[in-house]
Design a protein around this motif. Sequence first.
Motif, PDB file in Angstrom:
ATOM      1  N   ILE A 185       0.838  -1.203   0.000  1.00 11.55           N
ATOM      2  CA  ILE A 185       0.000   0.000   0.000  1.00 11.55           C
ATOM      3  C   ILE A 185       0.871   1.250   0.000  1.00 11.55           C
ATOM      4  CG2 ILE A 185      -1.636   1.357   1.363  1.00 11.55           C
ATOM      5  CD1 ILE A 185      -2.823  -1.288   2.341  1.00 11.55           C
ATOM      6  N   VAL A 186       1.855   1.269   0.893  1.00  9.22           N
ATOM      7  CA  VAL A 186       2.745   2.430   1.008  1.00  9.22           C
ATOM      8  C   VAL A 186       3.493   2.681  -0.304  1.00  9.22           C
ATOM      9  CG1 VAL A 186       4.808   3.325   2.154  1.00  9.22           C
ATOM     10  CG2 VAL A 186       3.032   2.182   3.495  1.00  9.22           C
ATOM     11  N   ILE A 187       3.995   1.598  -0.907  1.00 13.25           N
ATOM     12  CA  ILE A 187       4.747   1.745  -2.156  1.00 13.25           C
ATOM     13  C   ILE A 187       3.845   2.267  -3.270  1.00 13.25           C
ATOM     14  CG2 ILE A 187       5.987   0.499  -3.962  1.00 13.25           C
ATOM     15  CD1 ILE A 187       6.964  -1.421  -1.770  1.00 13.25           C
ATOM     16  N   GLY A 234      -1.872  -2.617  -4.496  1.00 13.32           N
ATOM     17  CA  GLY A 234      -1.994  -1.616  -3.446  1.00 13.32           C
ATOM     18  C   GLY A 234      -3.413  -1.096  -3.311  1.00 13.32           C
ATOM     19  N   MET A 235      -4.085  -0.867  -4.431  1.00 16.73           N
ATOM     20  CA  MET A 235      -5.461  -0.376  -4.403  1.00 16.73           C
ATOM     21  C   MET A 235      -6.396  -1.409  -3.785  1.00 16.73           C
ATOM     22  SD  MET A 235      -5.517   1.436  -8.187  1.00 16.73           S
ATOM     23  CE  MET A 235      -7.253   1.896  -8.111  1.00 16.73           C
ATOM     24  N   ALA A 258      -4.997   1.078  -0.644  1.00 18.67           N
ATOM     25  CA  ALA A 258      -4.330   2.328  -1.000  1.00 18.67           C
ATOM     26  C   ALA A 258      -5.354   3.350  -1.471  1.00 18.67           C
ATOM     27  CB  ALA A 258      -3.300   2.082  -2.090  1.00 18.67           C
ATOM     28  N   LYS A 259      -5.183   4.590  -1.054  1.00 12.69           N
ATOM     29  CA  LYS A 259      -6.124   5.654  -1.401  1.00 12.69           C
ATOM     30  C   LYS A 259      -5.769   6.231  -2.766  1.00 12.69           C
ATOM     31  CE  LYS A 259      -7.214   6.859   3.394  1.00 12.69           C
ATOM     32  NZ  LYS A 259      -6.597   5.635   3.936  1.00 12.69           N
ATOM     33  N   LEU A 260      -6.068   5.441  -3.780  1.00  7.85           N
ATOM     34  CA  LEU A 260      -5.792   5.825  -5.154  1.00  7.85           C
ATOM     35  C   LEU A 260      -7.024   5.552  -6.004  1.00  7.85           C
ATOM     36  CD1 LEU A 260      -2.255   4.207  -5.582  1.00  7.85           C
ATOM     37  CD2 LEU A 260      -2.736   6.617  -5.172  1.00  7.85           C
ATOM     38  N   SER A 261      -7.259   6.404  -6.964  1.00  8.99           N
ATOM     39  CA  SER A 261      -8.374   6.197  -7.884  1.00  8.99           C
ATOM     40  C   SER A 261      -7.858   5.574  -9.173  1.00  8.99           C
ATOM     41  CB  SER A 261      -9.047   7.539  -8.204  1.00  8.99           C
ATOM     42  OG  SER A 261      -8.150   8.394  -8.907  1.00  8.99           O
ATOM     43  N   VAL A 262      -8.768   5.106  -9.989  1.00  9.28           N
ATOM     44  CA  VAL A 262      -8.389   4.523 -11.275  1.00  9.28           C
ATOM     45  C   VAL A 262      -7.694   5.565 -12.151  1.00  9.28           C
ATOM     46  CG1 VAL A 262      -9.269   3.469 -13.395  1.00  9.28           C
ATOM     47  CG2 VAL A 262     -10.235   2.818 -11.183  1.00  9.28           C
ATOM     48  N   SER A 263      -8.178   6.798 -12.118  1.00 11.15           N
ATOM     49  CA  SER A 263      -7.553   7.856 -12.916  1.00 11.15           C
ATOM     50  C   SER A 263      -6.135   8.143 -12.434  1.00 11.15           C
ATOM     51  CB  SER A 263      -8.393   9.130 -12.872  1.00 11.15           C
ATOM     52  OG  SER A 263      -8.511   9.622 -11.548  1.00 11.15           O
TER      53      SER A 263
END
Length: 226
Positions: free
Chosen positions: A126-128, A156-157, A161-166
């Motif tokens: 997640i961090v990476i 990670g997602m 992980a706080k990431l969106s597809v975009s």
Amino acid sequence: MDYVKPYGVVESMLAGAYFGVATSLVVSVAVETGFWIDGALLFPFELALAILLGMEIVTGRLTLIPCSMISANDHTERVGISRVLAHWGWVFLHNLPGSALYAVLLAIVLTTGGDAPVSAVGTKLIVIAEAMTTYYAHHGDAGLLTVVNMFLIPAGMLLGAKLSVSHRWLWNQIPVTLGNLVGGMFFTGLAMNYAHGSAPIVPQQVQNVNHASASLSAKPGGNVCL
């Protein structure tokens, strides 16, 4: 009628999965020992697998196939840009699901099917993933191999992980792929081709490129296809 031969698709998907296996192994060893160098020493095993098993990896194709556009001899024909782009596209699209599938399976294992907290390895992934994507957005130089990122960012997602597809595509996958293209094509493939002269391209490899718009074509045989 032309079609994508099953073994071509399977080889490319397995290549993506193998890169995911190697990356997760690196992170696991680093977490257990506390030293990233220990994990990094194990990563080349994936490259050895790719060579021995004749896998189709897009980063290698970005490097090698452009040489066929400028090299020709009595046994080969010059390859057009449309065929090269088609070949890149097919291999990329086939590496992608293999990497993503392994990311899903690893996420299930690391969370015991969602019934347990994320493990130390999962937390590190997640961090990476977050660090790579966020840093790339601000500095543009946190990329790896595009095939590695096909696994790393989705893993990670899936783990939180706080990431969106975009974010994943605009600030990681696409820029990293373009970086691999420029670095691999100009600073490795074409540079070596220029330094050592126009090396003959394996006829079967050129044939593969010529049929790439509809198929990964014939199995690459004994040539290195990284």
